[in-house]
Scaffold this motif. Structure first.
Motif, PDB file in Angstrom:
ATOM      1  N   VAL A 153       0.858  -1.190   0.000  1.00  0.00           N
ATOM      2  CA  VAL A 153       0.000   0.000   0.000  1.00  0.00           C
ATOM      3  C   VAL A 153       0.892   1.237   0.000  1.00  0.00           C
ATOM      4  O   VAL A 153       1.673   1.451   0.932  1.00  0.00           O
ATOM      5  N   ASN A 154       0.794   2.042  -1.048  1.00  0.00           N
ATOM      6  CA  ASN A 154       1.561   3.286  -1.112  1.00  0.00           C
ATOM      7  C   ASN A 154       0.977   4.314  -0.156  1.00  0.00           C
ATOM      8  O   ASN A 154      -0.244   4.529  -0.143  1.00  0.00           O
ATOM      9  N   ILE A 155       1.830   4.962   0.634  1.00  0.00           N
ATOM     10  CA  ILE A 155       1.348   6.002   1.539  1.00  0.00           C
ATOM     11  C   ILE A 155       1.872   7.382   1.146  1.00  0.00           C
ATOM     12  O   ILE A 155       1.407   8.391   1.674  1.00  0.00           O
ATOM     13  N   MET A 156       2.820   7.419   0.206  1.00  0.00           N
ATOM     14  CA  MET A 156       3.405   8.691  -0.207  1.00  0.00           C
ATOM     15  C   MET A 156       4.210   8.447  -1.474  1.00  0.00           C
ATOM     16  O   MET A 156       4.464   7.309  -1.856  1.00  0.00           O
ATOM     17  N   THR A 157       4.611   9.510  -2.121  1.00  0.00           N
ATOM     18  CA  THR A 157       5.500   9.396  -3.272  1.00  0.00           C
ATOM     19  C   THR A 157       6.458  10.570  -3.261  1.00  0.00           C
ATOM     20  O   THR A 157       6.183  11.607  -2.638  1.00  0.00           O
ATOM     21  N   GLY A 158       7.603  10.408  -3.918  1.00  0.00           N
ATOM     22  CA  GLY A 158       8.582  11.484  -3.980  1.00  0.00           C
ATOM     23  C   GLY A 158       9.448  11.580  -2.739  1.00  0.00           C
ATOM     24  O   GLY A 158       9.292  10.830  -1.777  1.00  0.00           O
ATOM     25  N   CYS A 159      10.381  12.523  -2.772  1.00  0.00           N
ATOM     26  CA  CYS A 159      11.332  12.675  -1.668  1.00  0.00           C
ATOM     27  C   CYS A 159      11.874  14.094  -1.650  1.00  0.00           C
ATOM     28  O   CYS A 159      12.096  14.702  -2.710  1.00  0.00           O
ATOM     29  N   ASP A 160      12.106  14.618  -0.450  1.00  0.00           N
ATOM     30  CA  ASP A 160      12.641  15.979  -0.283  1.00  0.00           C
ATOM     31  C   ASP A 160      14.078  16.005   0.213  1.00  0.00           C
ATOM     32  O   ASP A 160      14.603  17.067   0.550  1.00  0.00           O
ATOM     33  N   ASN A 161      14.736  14.846   0.290  1.00  0.00           N
ATOM     34  CA  ASN A 161      16.053  14.800   0.933  1.00  0.00           C
ATOM     35  C   ASN A 161      17.204  15.214   0.026  1.00  0.00           C
ATOM     36  O   ASN A 161      18.211  15.733   0.504  1.00  0.00           O
ATOM     37  N   PHE A 162      17.118  14.966  -1.253  1.00  0.00           N
ATOM     38  CA  PHE A 162      18.157  15.349  -2.208  1.00  0.00           C
ATOM     39  C   PHE A 162      19.546  14.885  -1.769  1.00  0.00           C
ATOM     40  O   PHE A 162      20.494  15.664  -1.710  1.00  0.00           O
ATOM     41  N   CYS A 163      19.663  13.578  -1.445  1.00  0.00           N
ATOM     42  CA  CYS A 163      20.985  13.006  -1.185  1.00  0.00           C
ATOM     43  C   CYS A 163      21.835  13.188  -2.446  1.00  0.00           C
ATOM     44  O   CYS A 163      21.323  13.163  -3.567  1.00  0.00           O
ATOM     45  N   ALA A 164      23.132  13.357  -2.273  1.00  0.00           N
ATOM     46  CA  ALA A 164      24.009  13.763  -3.374  1.00  0.00           C
ATOM     47  C   ALA A 164      24.009  12.789  -4.540  1.00  0.00           C
ATOM     48  O   ALA A 164      24.213  13.198  -5.690  1.00  0.00           O
ATOM     49  N   TYR A 165      23.776  11.515  -4.277  1.00  0.00           N
ATOM     50  CA  TYR A 165      23.864  10.474  -5.305  1.00  0.00           C
ATOM     51  C   TYR A 165      22.526  10.106  -5.921  1.00  0.00           C
ATOM     52  O   TYR A 165      22.463   9.336  -6.881  1.00  0.00           O
ATOM     53  N   CYS A 166      21.433  10.626  -5.373  1.00  0.00           N
ATOM     54  CA  CYS A 166      20.109  10.062  -5.657  1.00  0.00           C
ATOM     55  C   CYS A 166      19.329  10.886  -6.672  1.00  0.00           C
ATOM     56  O   CYS A 166      19.229  12.111  -6.569  1.00  0.00           O
ATOM     57  N   ILE A 167      18.713  10.187  -7.596  1.00  0.00           N
ATOM     58  CA  ILE A 167      17.948  10.836  -8.660  1.00  0.00           C
ATOM     59  C   ILE A 167      16.442  10.842  -8.371  1.00  0.00           C
ATOM     60  O   ILE A 167      15.653  11.422  -9.112  1.00  0.00           O
ATOM     61  N   VAL A 168      16.014  10.194  -7.272  1.00  0.00           N
ATOM     62  CA  VAL A 168      14.587  10.042  -6.975  1.00  0.00           C
ATOM     63  C   VAL A 168      13.831  11.380  -6.920  1.00  0.00           C
ATOM     64  O   VAL A 168      12.742  11.489  -7.484  1.00  0.00           O
ATOM     65  N   PRO A 169      14.353  12.441  -6.251  1.00  0.00           N
ATOM     66  CA  PRO A 169      13.586  13.695  -6.225  1.00  0.00           C
ATOM     67  C   PRO A 169      13.331  14.275  -7.617  1.00  0.00           C
ATOM     68  O   PRO A 169      12.381  15.043  -7.806  1.00  0.00           O
ATOM     69  N   TYR A 170      14.176  13.898  -8.580  1.00  0.00           N
ATOM     70  CA  TYR A 170      14.027  14.409  -9.938  1.00  0.00           C
ATOM     71  C   TYR A 170      13.128  13.516 -10.796  1.00  0.00           C
ATOM     72  O   TYR A 170      12.543  13.991 -11.773  1.00  0.00           O
ATOM     73  N   THR A 171      13.028  12.233 -10.439  1.00  0.00           N
ATOM     74  CA  THR A 171      12.218  11.315 -11.236  1.00  0.00           C
ATOM     75  C   THR A 171      10.854  11.028 -10.609  1.00  0.00           C
ATOM     76  O   THR A 171       9.906  10.689 -11.317  1.00  0.00           O
ATOM     77  N   ARG A 172      10.747  11.148  -9.289  1.00  0.00           N
ATOM     78  CA  ARG A 172       9.452  10.955  -8.621  1.00  0.00           C
ATOM     79  C   ARG A 172       8.920  12.250  -8.012  1.00  0.00           C
ATOM     80  O   ARG A 172       7.829  12.269  -7.453  1.00  0.00           O
ATOM     81  N   GLY A 173       9.700  13.310  -8.088  1.00  0.00           N
ATOM     82  CA  GLY A 173       9.208  14.599  -7.619  1.00  0.00           C
ATOM     83  C   GLY A 173       9.369  14.802  -6.127  1.00  0.00           C
ATOM     84  O   GLY A 173       9.931  13.964  -5.411  1.00  0.00           O
ATOM     85  N   ARG A 174       8.896  15.940  -5.659  1.00  0.00           N
ATOM     86  CA  ARG A 174       8.942  16.253  -4.233  1.00  0.00           C
ATOM     87  C   ARG A 174       7.938  15.388  -3.480  1.00  0.00           C
ATOM     88  O   ARG A 174       6.989  14.837  -4.044  1.00  0.00           O
ATOM     89  N   GLN A 175       8.161  15.300  -2.171  1.00  0.00           N
ATOM     90  CA  GLN A 175       7.325  14.426  -1.347  1.00  0.00           C
ATOM     91  C   GLN A 175       5.871  14.876  -1.357  1.00  0.00           C
ATOM     92  O   GLN A 175       5.567  16.047  -1.178  1.00  0.00           O
ATOM     93  N   THR A 345      22.709  14.758 -10.585  1.00  0.00           N
ATOM     94  CA  THR A 345      22.915  14.735  -9.137  1.00  0.00           C
ATOM     95  C   THR A 345      24.212  15.450  -8.775  1.00  0.00           C
ATOM     96  O   THR A 345      25.106  15.606  -9.599  1.00  0.00           O
ATOM     97  N   ARG A 346      24.333  15.871  -7.508  1.00  0.00           N
ATOM     98  CA  ARG A 346      25.537  16.564  -7.061  1.00  0.00           C
ATOM     99  C   ARG A 346      26.762  15.658  -7.115  1.00  0.00           C
ATOM    100  O   ARG A 346      27.872  16.090  -7.419  1.00  0.00           O
ATOM    101  N   ALA A 347      26.554  14.375  -6.811  1.00  0.00           N
ATOM    102  CA  ALA A 347      27.689  13.444  -6.775  1.00  0.00           C
ATOM    103  C   ALA A 347      28.326  13.269  -8.147  1.00  0.00           C
ATOM    104  O   ALA A 347      29.512  12.953  -8.248  1.00  0.00           O
ATOM    105  N   GLU A 348      27.549  13.475  -9.201  1.00  0.00           N
ATOM    106  CA  GLU A 348      28.099  13.345 -10.554  1.00  0.00           C
ATOM    107  C   GLU A 348      29.254  14.321 -10.768  1.00  0.00           C
ATOM    108  O   GLU A 348      30.188  14.030 -11.519  1.00  0.00           O
TER     109      GLU A 348
END
Length: 450
Positions: A153-175, A345-348
């Motif tokens: 069961v999905n309870i949320m989507t996206g992420c606001d953390n912007f870890c240096a290596y992670c592309i999720v905030p750009y592909t799934r959007g903000r939380q 990403t920043r790590a790139e």
């Protein structure tokens, strides 16, 4: 005329698996027929992941194989969805002529209607790449069918953390947190259809409700609300960010009987220097303090983790710190990978990239330890009595009778051979473990207790 026969191929996380399952049900409700054999399909749907480089390359390879397999056929629709679709977008149209639909993570809810239009209009190409302002909720489309014994069961989507290596905030959007009542209603519906175990999904479930879309319910409160539902036997959640897990959530492991004693708690690195470069916003001391609290609340808890080996600037000393922390945490399982650049990403942009040979050597050493530790934990279960939630008949043939599979409270796969004609789907029954393999347990009925 394009036939309404489809085949779905899924890469990546449990959220993608859940999304693909929804898409299959929804297409079936609109008159499409699922084909297990891709050669029988006219509509190919590839649900993608771009968290690491390898799944992304697999997508390109798969699309190439689909082109070869369907060469000369005009009655083909290829749809690409998920994180790589969000990232590459309409670029798929230029590279693969048979791709006629590209849909991002928020565009999934509109993909079935788009496929309807594409079947009727062979000249049309469509892209669904905009992020929605609200959580893109959707009907479960179960109709009269039963739900799986274990459901997501999905309870949320996206992420606001912007870890240096992670592309999720750009592909799934903000939380974006989902409304609490919608989550509760879906859980109730699943339980009424035969589900007995629910896993709550989100990029960072511990921050549920803390974004602008929250309705005042915290993640701890949500756990307690769901734990009270009739028919629920087991409750799990993924994924947790160590910086956000509240003491109240930790305490819930000792207070809620249905909350299973296994937690995925991504460490990523055991070096404070590397954690700071990653932008993880916790240090090793805080992480191990959380581990200590979890084991105090639930002494039998098992932890699993994610680990990135070879992050830019990682020294041998940094790697050895990772090994040290892993041994303290005593992980039952790890998802460990070499670092790879993700575009944007920043790590790139970081200097001091690690040589491939060095990264591979460190990863091999880490994974060798993890394999041994996982085997040790599984071996420790031999002779023990466990309560197993049975999911269905196993693909492994039984020597006598029928081979069934289920899972214990830790989520470990357990295989049990039962007499012909016995149906234990959805039941929780005691077994005694007789053998441990590298990835599962073999068990038998526990006496005459059934």
């Amino acid at each position: 005329m394009i036939e309404r026969k489809f085949h779905v191929m899924t890469f990546g996380c449990q959220m993608n698996v859940s999304d693909s399952d929804w898409l299959k049900r929804t297409l079936a409700s609109r008159g499409f027929t699922e084909c297990e054999n891709p050669e029988d399909a006219s509509v190919f749907i590839v649900n993608t992941c771009s968290v690491r480089e390898k799944p992304e390359q697999k997508v390109y390879s798969l699309l190439g194989r689909i082109n070869v397999m369907t060469k000369g056929r005009e009655d083909i629709i290829v749809a690409v969805g998920g994180c790589v679709a969000q990232q590459v977008g309409r670029g798929f149209f230029k590279r693969f002529k048979q791709v006629r639909l590209v849909f991002g993570t928020d565009g999934l809810s509109s993909a079935p209607q788009a496929l309807d239009r594409l079947v009727d209009d062979p000249t049309l190409r469509m892209s669904l790449l905009d992020f929605s302002e609200e959580y893109p909720d959707r009907d479960g489309n179960w109709e009269d069918s039963e739900a799986p014994v274990s459901s997501f069961v999905n309870i949320m989507t996206g992420c606001d953390n912007f870890c240096a290596y992670c592309i999720v905030p750009y592909t799934r959007g903000r939380q974006k947190s989902r409304p609490t009542q919608a989550i509760i209603d879906e859980c109730k519906d699943l339980l009424s259809r035969g589900t007995r175990e629910i896993t709550l999904l989100g990029q960072n479930v511990n921050s549920f409700g803390q974004d602008s879309h929250g309705d005042g319910t915290s993640f701890t409160q949500l756990l307690y609300k769901i734990a009270e539902l009739d028919g629920l036997k087991r409750l799990r959640f993924v994924t947790s960010h160590p910086k956000d897990i509240a003491d109240e959530v930790i305490e819930a492991f000792g207070k809620l009987d249905v909350l299973c004693p296994r937690l995925h708690l991504p460490l990523q690195s055991g070096s404070d220097t590397i954690l700071k470069k990653m932008g993880r916003k916790y240090d090793v001391e805080k992480y191990l303090s959380t581990v200590e609290k979890l084991k105090a609340a639930r002494p039998d808890i098992q932890l699993t983790t994610d680990m990135i080996i070879g992050f830019p600037g990682e020294t041998e000393e940094d790697f050895l710190e990772t090994m040290r922390v892993a041994k303290i945490a005593d992980y039952a399982q790890s998802f460990s990978f070499n670092y790879s650049d993700r575009p944007g990403t920043r790590a790139e942009m970081l200097p001091d990239k690690i040589e491939k040979k060095v990264m591979q050597d460190r990863l091999a050493r880490y994974q060798a330890w993890q394999t041994d530790n996982t085997e040790r934990i599984l071996q420790s279960m031999v002779g023990k009595k466990l309560d197993i939630l049975f999911e269905g008949v196993s693909r492994r043939p039984g020597t006598e009778g029928v081979s069934w599979q289920g899972r214990d409270v830790y989520g470990q796969l357990v295989i049990v051979t039962l007499p012909e004609g016995e149906d234990v789907t959805g039941k929780i029954l005691p077994v005694t473990v007789t053998k441990a393999t590298r990835h599962s347990l073999i068990a038998e009925k526990a006496g005459d207790t059934w």
